[in-house]
Structures are given as structure tokens and as C-alpha cells.
Write a protein that holds these residues in place. Structure first.
Motif, PDB file in Angstrom:
ATOM      1  N   PHE A 207     -23.463   4.010 -40.143  1.00 22.98           N
ATOM      2  CA  PHE A 207     -23.383   4.312 -38.774  1.00 22.98           C
ATOM      3  C   PHE A 207     -23.270   5.692 -38.739  1.00 22.98           C
ATOM      4  CE2 PHE A 207     -18.824   3.807 -40.239  1.00 22.98           C
ATOM      5  CZ  PHE A 207     -18.204   4.679 -39.477  1.00 22.98           C
ATOM      6  N   CYS A 208     -23.008   6.235 -37.467  1.00 24.56           N
ATOM      7  CA  CYS A 208     -22.999   7.779 -37.454  1.00 24.56           C
ATOM      8  C   CYS A 208     -21.437   8.326 -37.209  1.00 24.56           C
ATOM      9  CB  CYS A 208     -23.537   8.200 -35.842  1.00 24.56           C
ATOM     10  SG  CYS A 208     -25.367   7.942 -35.859  1.00 24.56           S
ATOM     11  N   ASP A 209     -21.158   8.424 -38.379  1.00 25.68           N
ATOM     12  CA  ASP A 209     -19.636   8.909 -38.865  1.00 25.68           C
ATOM     13  C   ASP A 209     -19.788  10.568 -39.102  1.00 25.68           C
ATOM     14  OD1 ASP A 209     -16.982   8.912 -39.112  1.00 25.68           O
ATOM     15  OD2 ASP A 209     -17.090   7.779 -41.020  1.00 25.68           O
ATOM     16  N   VAL A 210     -18.577  11.120 -38.757  1.00 25.53           N
ATOM     17  CA  VAL A 210     -18.605  12.545 -38.916  1.00 25.53           C
ATOM     18  C   VAL A 210     -19.261  13.080 -40.005  1.00 25.53           C
ATOM     19  CG1 VAL A 210     -17.201  14.671 -38.569  1.00 25.53           C
ATOM     20  CG2 VAL A 210     -16.823  12.772 -37.161  1.00 25.53           C
ATOM     21  N   PRO A 211     -18.613  12.851 -41.323  1.00 31.07           N
ATOM     22  CA  PRO A 211     -18.883  13.638 -42.461  1.00 31.07           C
ATOM     23  C   PRO A 211     -20.300  13.608 -42.880  1.00 31.07           C
ATOM     24  CG  PRO A 211     -16.802  12.296 -42.911  1.00 31.07           C
ATOM     25  CD  PRO A 211     -17.563  11.840 -41.706  1.00 31.07           C
ATOM     26  N   PRO A 212     -21.144  12.579 -42.838  1.00 34.01           N
ATOM     27  CA  PRO A 212     -22.685  12.644 -43.106  1.00 34.01           C
ATOM     28  C   PRO A 212     -23.445  13.296 -42.272  1.00 34.01           C
ATOM     29  CG  PRO A 212     -22.221  10.460 -42.156  1.00 34.01           C
ATOM     30  CD  PRO A 212     -20.573  11.077 -42.397  1.00 34.01           C
ATOM     31  N   VAL A 213     -23.002  13.577 -40.869  1.00 34.81           N
ATOM     32  CA  VAL A 213     -23.544  14.176 -39.778  1.00 34.81           C
ATOM     33  C   VAL A 213     -23.447  15.499 -39.946  1.00 34.81           C
ATOM     34  CG1 VAL A 213     -24.037  14.636 -37.231  1.00 34.81           C
ATOM     35  CG2 VAL A 213     -23.723  12.210 -38.261  1.00 34.81           C
TER      36      VAL A 213
ATOM     37  N   GLN B 159     -18.014  14.782 -56.019  1.00 35.22           N
ATOM     38  CA  GLN B 159     -18.068  13.652 -56.589  1.00 35.22           C
ATOM     39  C   GLN B 159     -17.748  12.479 -55.772  1.00 35.22           C
ATOM     40  OE1 GLN B 159     -14.364  14.246 -59.242  1.00 35.22           O
ATOM     41  NE2 GLN B 159     -15.447  15.460 -60.772  1.00 35.22           N
ATOM     42  N   LEU B 160     -17.536  12.830 -54.497  1.00 40.54           N
ATOM     43  CA  LEU B 160     -17.366  11.473 -53.890  1.00 40.54           C
ATOM     44  C   LEU B 160     -18.543  11.556 -52.572  1.00 40.54           C
ATOM     45  CD1 LEU B 160     -13.819  11.335 -53.047  1.00 40.54           C
ATOM     46  CD2 LEU B 160     -15.002   9.744 -54.503  1.00 40.54           C
ATOM     47  N   ILE B 161     -19.516  12.466 -52.739  1.00 40.94           N
ATOM     48  CA  ILE B 161     -20.889  12.605 -51.837  1.00 40.94           C
ATOM     49  C   ILE B 161     -21.417  11.083 -51.880  1.00 40.94           C
ATOM     50  CG2 ILE B 161     -22.838  13.360 -51.229  1.00 40.94           C
ATOM     51  CD1 ILE B 161     -21.613  16.156 -51.822  1.00 40.94           C
ATOM     52  N   GLY B 162     -21.918  10.351 -50.700  1.00 40.77           N
ATOM     53  CA  GLY B 162     -22.416   9.076 -50.866  1.00 40.77           C
ATOM     54  C   GLY B 162     -21.502   7.825 -51.006  1.00 40.77           C
ATOM     55  N   MET B 163     -20.123   8.211 -51.302  1.00 40.14           N
ATOM     56  CA  MET B 163     -18.967   7.170 -51.155  1.00 40.14           C
ATOM     57  C   MET B 163     -18.586   6.831 -49.884  1.00 40.14           C
ATOM     58  SD  MET B 163     -19.309   5.831 -54.291  1.00 40.14           S
ATOM     59  CE  MET B 163     -17.582   4.844 -54.163  1.00 40.14           C
ATOM     60  N   ASP B 164     -18.754   7.978 -48.874  1.00 40.42           N
ATOM     61  CA  ASP B 164     -18.062   7.637 -47.770  1.00 40.42           C
ATOM     62  C   ASP B 164     -18.201   6.479 -46.885  1.00 40.42           C
ATOM     63  OD1 ASP B 164     -16.592   9.946 -47.836  1.00 40.42           O
ATOM     64  OD2 ASP B 164     -18.182  11.112 -46.878  1.00 40.42           O
ATOM     65  N   LYS B 165     -19.428   5.857 -47.091  1.00 40.89           N
ATOM     66  CA  LYS B 165     -19.791   4.696 -46.327  1.00 40.89           C
ATOM     67  C   LYS B 165     -19.403   3.574 -46.896  1.00 40.89           C
ATOM     68  CE  LYS B 165     -24.151   3.844 -48.851  1.00 40.89           C
ATOM     69  NZ  LYS B 165     -25.830   3.865 -48.781  1.00 40.89           N
TER      70      LYS B 165
END
Length: 318
Positions: free
Chosen positions: A185-191, A273-279
């Protein structure tokens, strides 16, 4: 299109009309299973919280401030998950994650507003328990119906103007050519990762708002519980201490789960190291914790269980 997760120079931006939600497309063989799991969880959330709303409205023994706040919290949970889960189910079903620029902004806005409102409602519930245990004689005077309604209205409306401004600033920023959001979904960190140029001010604004909406309420809740536990330990009766602890334990468990996962996502230091883990981290506070909430409040609350038993008896008789 090459999406490295890095922010290119400001000059390399374009006008985006849509984003692509990658979601769980990296698990192509599990799309059907994930759809079934998330659908079942969504139904549990809707049914569990609807049940709590109903029994807190119809049972006379639950017409107290604590259950008034609990009913509002359950309604909030239904709205909160409905911002993201139906869209997730649709994307899993059609295996097509395109979302328009405007729709993405609207989804983020409501998700942030409802998430902050949950923080505020949980803080109000902590204050209610603080007054009930630390100032029991003044409890009926302080937590009167008018004050409770005013407190709930403040909780529901405070985040609205804050996130109108924040989402406006974020979505009027220049975006790069990459339009792939590694999220469901459109969350802040990935946008923010897709914004061109230096994103320091956006990240600083995110930290400030998160601190005000998440960290400050969490600290207020901790202060309330320090006083609550201190008061409970002074009670002469073991039975009284156990009863006092039981009225707070459900709320405290929900606070730890919700705030803990939110702080990890929005207030942790930026790390490659945590990029891509937020979802995957977001699954906890966006879907899994709302599943646990009605279970925790029902199974660990004797009053709710008794009220639920009465309702079931009436349905069986009918």
C-alpha cells in the motif's frame, strides 16, 4: 525500468500518473494462499470488532467510559484495515498493482490519519485507566460522559489537518522516473524513496510528525502506567491488585504491539539493510495487530466475556 532505491539528481524527474505496487509479487507461487489468508484475517477483524461494538452498545454493564473508548477503538480498527486490505486483496486477485497518483495520496492520507487516531485513542484509554485506579473517588466526576465525548472527538479530528499538509507536501514533490513501490500500500517510506533529489526535509518532517503522533503518546502512556503500577502495588489486598492488573493488561498488550511495530518502521534510523523489509514489518501494525485486538480484549476481559455470553444466550433462545 531500473529502480535502485536511490534518489537521483533533481533534474531527472518526471510527472507520474500512477504507481505500481509490487506487493508480494516476489512470491508468485503464493498469491492464492496469501489471498485466502488475508481474506480470512480481514473477516476476523470485521467480525471481532463489530462484535465488540455491538456488546458495548447493548449491554448495560458495559456503559462505562472504558468500554465507550473500546467501542470507538474497534470502529477505528475496522476503518483502519479497510483502507489497505481490500486493495491488497484486489491486487492479489488480479495480480495487477497499478494505483493512480491521486488514489495513492488518498490512501496514504487516510492510513496516516487513522493510524494517528489509534495512537490518540490508546492514550485516552490509558488516561481513563489512570484516573480509575489512581483517583477512584474522582473518577465519575472527571470521566463524565461529556468529557469522554469531547476527548474522543479530539482524538478523531487532531490528525486531519496535520496530514492534509504532510501528504500535500509529499505528493507535490518532484518524483523520478521509477514508479515502483516495494510495498502493498502507499506508505510513507517507499513513496519518499521515489522522490528526486535530497529528501532530508521530507524525512525530517516524517520524524517530527511521527514523534508527535507516536512517540509522545507512547511516552504519555508509559508515564500513566508507571503511576498505575505504583498505585496497584500499594493496594493491601492481593485480590484487589489482581483485579486492577486485569483491567489494564489487555490495553497494555495492544499498546506494546501497535506502538512497537510503528516505532520500528517510522522512527528507526535509515538503514540499507532493511530496505524492502518495510512491507513485511507493516503487516504487523496494518493487519496482524488488528486481528489480535478483539481476541485480546475478549479473552482477557471478564466483563466482555460475560456480556458476550449473555448475547449468545439471547441468540440461542431466539
Amino acid at each position: 525500468m531500473d529502480c535502485t532505491g536511490q534518489n537521483p539528481p533533481l533534474g531527472n524527474h518526471t510527472a507520474l500518473v500512477e504507481f505500481i505496487l509490487i506487493g508480494f509479487s516476489d512470491l508468485p507461487n503464493l498469491q492464492g494462499l496469501l489471498f485466502g489468508v488475508f481474506l480470512i484475517l480481514y473477516i476476523i477483524i470485521l467480525m471481532g470488532n463489530s462484535l465488540i461494538i455491538m456488546i458495548t452498545k447493548v449491554d448495560p454493564s458495559l456503559q462505562t467510559p472504558m468500554y465507550f473508548f473500546l467501542g470507538n477503538f474497534s470502529l477505528l480498527e475496522i476503518c483502519y484495515v479497510s483502507v489497505t486490505v481490500p486493495r491488497l486483496l484486489t491486487d492479489l486477485c488480479r495480480q495487477y498493482g497499478n494505483i493512480s497518483f491521486l488514489t495513492c495520496a488518498i490512501q496514504m492520507y487516510f492510513f496516516l490519519v487513522l493510524g494517528d487516531t489509534e495512537c490518540f485513542i490508546l492514550t485516552a484509554m490509558a488516561y481513563d485507566r489512570y484516573v480509575a485506579i489512581c483517583n477512584p473517588l474522582l473518577y465519575p466526576v472527571i470521566m463524565n460522559s461529556r468529557f469522554c465525548i469531547q476527548l474522543v472527538l479530539v482524538c478523531w479530528t487532531t490528525a486531519i489537518p496535520i496530514h492534509i499538509g504532510f501528504t500535500s507536501v509529499l505528493f507535490t514533490s518532484p518524483f523520478c522516473e521509477c514508479n515502483q513501490l516495494n510495498h502493498f500500500f502507499c506508505d510513507v517510506p517507499p513513496v519518499v524513496q521515489l522522490v528526486c533529489g535530497d529528501t532530508f526535509m521530507l524525512e525530517l518532517l516524517t520524524y517530527v510528525i511521527s514523534s508527535l503522533a507516536v512517540a509522545v503518546p507512547f511516552m504519555l502512556i508509559l508515564v500513566s502506567y508507571v503511576n498505575i503500577i505504583s498505585t496497584i502495588l500499594k493496594l493491601p489486598s492481593a485480590t484487589g491488585r489482581a483485579k486492577a492488573f486485569s483491567t489494564c493488561s489487555s490495553h497494555l498488550m495492544v499498546v506494546i504491539l501497535f506502538f512497537g511495530s510503528g516505532i520500528i518502521v517510522y522512527l528507526r534510523p535509515k538503514s540499507s539493510q532493511l530496505i524492502g523489509m518495510d512491507k513485511y514489518l507493516s503487516l504487523f501494525y496494518a493487519i496482524l495487530i488488528p486481528v489480535f485486538n478483539p481476541i485480546i480484549y475478549c479473552l482477557r476481559n471478564k466483563d466482555v466475556m460475560v456480556a458476550l455470553g449473555k448475547c449468545l444466550q439471547k441468540w440461542i433462545v431466539l
